[in-house]
Design a protein around this motif. Sequence first.
Motif, PDB file in Angstrom:
ATOM      1  N   PRO A  53     -15.986  21.732 -85.212  1.00 43.06           N
ATOM      2  CA  PRO A  53     -16.865  21.135 -84.322  1.00 43.06           C
ATOM      3  C   PRO A  53     -16.434  20.837 -83.078  1.00 43.06           C
ATOM      4  N   ARG A  54     -15.168  20.376 -82.851  1.00 42.35           N
ATOM      5  CA  ARG A  54     -14.789  19.942 -81.600  1.00 42.35           C
ATOM      6  C   ARG A  54     -15.677  18.789 -80.848  1.00 42.35           C
ATOM      7  N   ALA A  55     -16.249  18.063 -81.868  1.00 40.75           N
ATOM      8  CA  ALA A  55     -17.180  16.950 -81.145  1.00 40.75           C
ATOM      9  C   ALA A  55     -17.107  15.816 -82.414  1.00 40.75           C
ATOM     10  N   PHE A  56     -17.710  14.628 -81.926  1.00 42.09           N
ATOM     11  CA  PHE A  56     -17.564  13.764 -83.123  1.00 42.09           C
ATOM     12  C   PHE A  56     -18.822  12.753 -82.617  1.00 42.09           C
ATOM     13  N   ALA A  57     -19.702  12.369 -83.471  1.00 42.72           N
ATOM     14  CA  ALA A  57     -20.853  11.431 -83.494  1.00 42.72           C
ATOM     15  C   ALA A  57     -20.771  10.312 -84.436  1.00 42.72           C
ATOM     16  N   SER A  58     -21.069   9.068 -84.031  1.00 44.78           N
ATOM     17  CA  SER A  58     -21.181   8.077 -84.907  1.00 44.78           C
ATOM     18  C   SER A  58     -22.599   6.982 -84.436  1.00 44.78           C
ATOM     19  N   PRO A  59     -23.296   6.310 -85.277  1.00 47.48           N
ATOM     20  CA  PRO A  59     -24.043   5.451 -85.096  1.00 47.48           C
ATOM     21  C   PRO A  59     -23.266   4.068 -84.657  1.00 47.48           C
TER      22      PRO A  59
ATOM     23  N   GLY B  34     -22.583  29.148 -71.705  1.00 48.26           N
ATOM     24  CA  GLY B  34     -21.548  27.842 -71.693  1.00 48.26           C
ATOM     25  C   GLY B  34     -21.542  27.128 -72.694  1.00 48.26           C
ATOM     26  N   GLN B  35     -20.974  25.778 -72.676  1.00 45.68           N
ATOM     27  CA  GLN B  35     -20.641  24.844 -73.900  1.00 45.68           C
ATOM     28  C   GLN B  35     -22.020  23.976 -74.127  1.00 45.68           C
ATOM     29  N   HIS B  36     -22.365  23.767 -75.128  1.00 46.56           N
ATOM     30  CA  HIS B  36     -23.546  22.679 -75.295  1.00 46.56           C
ATOM     31  C   HIS B  36     -22.954  21.873 -76.446  1.00 46.56           C
ATOM     32  N   LEU B  37     -23.467  20.749 -76.182  1.00 46.77           N
ATOM     33  CA  LEU B  37     -22.965  19.442 -77.230  1.00 46.77           C
ATOM     34  C   LEU B  37     -24.503  19.383 -77.990  1.00 46.77           C
ATOM     35  N   VAL B  38     -24.412  19.288 -79.286  1.00 43.67           N
ATOM     36  CA  VAL B  38     -25.291  19.108 -80.070  1.00 43.67           C
ATOM     37  C   VAL B  38     -25.329  17.847 -80.987  1.00 43.67           C
ATOM     38  N   VAL B  39     -26.149  16.902 -80.946  1.00 44.83           N
ATOM     39  CA  VAL B  39     -26.086  15.581 -81.621  1.00 44.83           C
ATOM     40  C   VAL B  39     -27.152  15.386 -82.462  1.00 44.83           C
ATOM     41  N   ALA B  40     -26.985  15.052 -83.792  1.00 50.26           N
ATOM     42  CA  ALA B  40     -28.079  14.655 -84.785  1.00 50.26           C
ATOM     43  C   ALA B  40     -27.822  13.384 -85.268  1.00 50.26           C
ATOM     44  N   PHE B  41     -28.913  12.581 -85.494  1.00 50.60           N
ATOM     45  CA  PHE B  41     -28.839  11.359 -86.141  1.00 50.60           C
ATOM     46  C   PHE B  41     -30.096  11.160 -87.111  1.00 50.60           C
ATOM     47  N   ALA B  42     -29.593  10.567 -88.168  1.00 47.46           N
ATOM     48  CA  ALA B  42     -30.662  10.234 -89.202  1.00 47.46           C
ATOM     49  C   ALA B  42     -30.744   8.610 -89.759  1.00 47.46           C
TER      50      ALA B  42
ATOM     51  N   VAL C 291     -32.212   6.017 -92.959  1.00 48.94           N
ATOM     52  CA  VAL C 291     -33.272   5.879 -93.938  1.00 48.94           C
ATOM     53  C   VAL C 291     -32.847   4.399 -94.562  1.00 48.94           C
ATOM     54  N   GLY C 292     -33.724   3.471 -94.563  1.00 52.14           N
ATOM     55  CA  GLY C 292     -33.513   2.045 -94.782  1.00 52.14           C
ATOM     56  C   GLY C 292     -32.567   1.651 -93.645  1.00 52.14           C
ATOM     57  N   ASP C 293     -31.679   0.770 -94.375  1.00 53.40           N
ATOM     58  CA  ASP C 293     -30.439   0.219 -93.532  1.00 53.40           C
ATOM     59  C   ASP C 293     -29.238   1.286 -93.255  1.00 53.40           C
ATOM     60  N   ARG C 294     -29.374   2.575 -93.911  1.00 60.16           N
ATOM     61  CA  ARG C 294     -28.318   3.469 -93.505  1.00 60.16           C
ATOM     62  C   ARG C 294     -28.347   4.481 -92.409  1.00 60.16           C
ATOM     63  N   VAL C 295     -27.391   4.528 -91.592  1.00 59.17           N
ATOM     64  CA  VAL C 295     -27.517   5.617 -90.612  1.00 59.17           C
ATOM     65  C   VAL C 295     -26.564   6.526 -90.529  1.00 59.17           C
ATOM     66  N   GLY C 296     -26.696   7.738 -89.933  1.00 58.45           N
ATOM     67  CA  GLY C 296     -25.359   8.681 -89.802  1.00 58.45           C
ATOM     68  C   GLY C 296     -25.869   9.479 -88.626  1.00 58.45           C
ATOM     69  N   ALA C 297     -24.648  10.062 -88.012  1.00 60.80           N
ATOM     70  CA  ALA C 297     -24.853  11.097 -87.152  1.00 60.80           C
ATOM     71  C   ALA C 297     -23.772  12.131 -87.174  1.00 60.80           C
ATOM     72  N   LEU C 298     -23.890  13.127 -86.584  1.00 62.86           N
ATOM     73  CA  LEU C 298     -22.797  14.194 -86.308  1.00 62.86           C
ATOM     74  C   LEU C 298     -22.972  14.888 -85.036  1.00 62.86           C
ATOM     75  N   ALA C 299     -22.044  15.602 -84.508  1.00 59.63           N
ATOM     76  CA  ALA C 299     -21.982  16.194 -83.206  1.00 59.63           C
ATOM     77  C   ALA C 299     -21.137  17.532 -83.513  1.00 59.63           C
ATOM     78  N   TRP C 300     -21.515  18.565 -82.603  1.00 58.05           N
ATOM     79  CA  TRP C 300     -20.865  19.828 -82.518  1.00 58.05           C
ATOM     80  C   TRP C 300     -20.816  20.495 -81.266  1.00 58.05           C
ATOM     81  N   ARG C 301     -20.102  21.156 -80.906  1.00 60.84           N
ATOM     82  CA  ARG C 301     -20.296  21.936 -79.750  1.00 60.84           C
ATOM     83  C   ARG C 301     -20.620  23.555 -80.028  1.00 60.84           C
ATOM     84  N   SER C 302     -21.515  24.085 -79.433  1.00 59.58           N
ATOM     85  CA  SER C 302     -21.884  25.291 -79.438  1.00 59.58           C
ATOM     86  C   SER C 302     -21.775  26.238 -78.169  1.00 59.58           C
ATOM     87  N   THR C 303     -21.754  27.214 -78.207  1.00 57.75           N
ATOM     88  CA  THR C 303     -21.521  28.393 -77.222  1.00 57.75           C
ATOM     89  C   THR C 303     -22.763  29.309 -77.082  1.00 57.75           C
ATOM     90  N   VAL C 304     -23.449  29.241 -75.957  1.00 52.80           N
ATOM     91  CA  VAL C 304     -24.201  30.425 -75.461  1.00 52.80           C
ATOM     92  C   VAL C 304     -23.485  31.491 -74.375  1.00 52.80           C
TER      93      VAL C 304
END
Length: 195
Positions: free
Chosen positions: A87-93, A171-179, A181-194
């Motif tokens: 993914p060449r990217a990283f995300a975290s809550p 070009g390059q785009h950074l995609v970031v997702a977050f979720a 539920v209750g008190d638990r959280v998570g995130a991820l990221a990845w680089r994508s190309t157009v």
Amino acid sequence: PPGAVLIEFVVAVRMGDSEAVRNLLSEKFLDRYDLTDEKLASSFIPALRSKIGPLGPTVEAGFERTIGADLAVAAFKDASARALPGPRAFASPLVREEDGWKVEPFGLDLIYGYPDDLSADSKRPFITFGVNATGDLKARLWVDGRELPLKRRPGSPVTFEARPVERLEPGQHLVVAFAKVGDRVGALAWRSTVE
């Protein structure tokens, strides 16, 4: 700011600095996993290195958003032009504690979506990610810092999809997702190309 804390955390992980990693983790995370110094050095840091994946020498903050007063999500991306796998990217809550922002990794299992190549279908592709969780699940997704409306698909894992309103530039785009539920959280990221 949360983005700077995440970069500091990733640098500490890459250097194998157990003390710095421990100081940057949230109390809730440390309590949940009962991380001794030995566990931190022998399993947690190597697992996190693997999750972060290969990166070039140039890493830059790519994204940060606060979600309420005590919660944020931040991401960074590999800014080098070298072709590296993954993914060449990283995300975290991150959570705000008395002494500042702390990293809260691995609270929820998020699954990288598709496509890696955002031009695979069109300049307005469907972008998806999955979450291994049940309950009152809340999710958000951003492309280059712009939040996209999500649709939830039934199934296990729960899958969310979004489609950019406007055409994405080449070009390059950074995609970031977050979720959450209750008190638990998570995130991820990845680089994508157009192209």
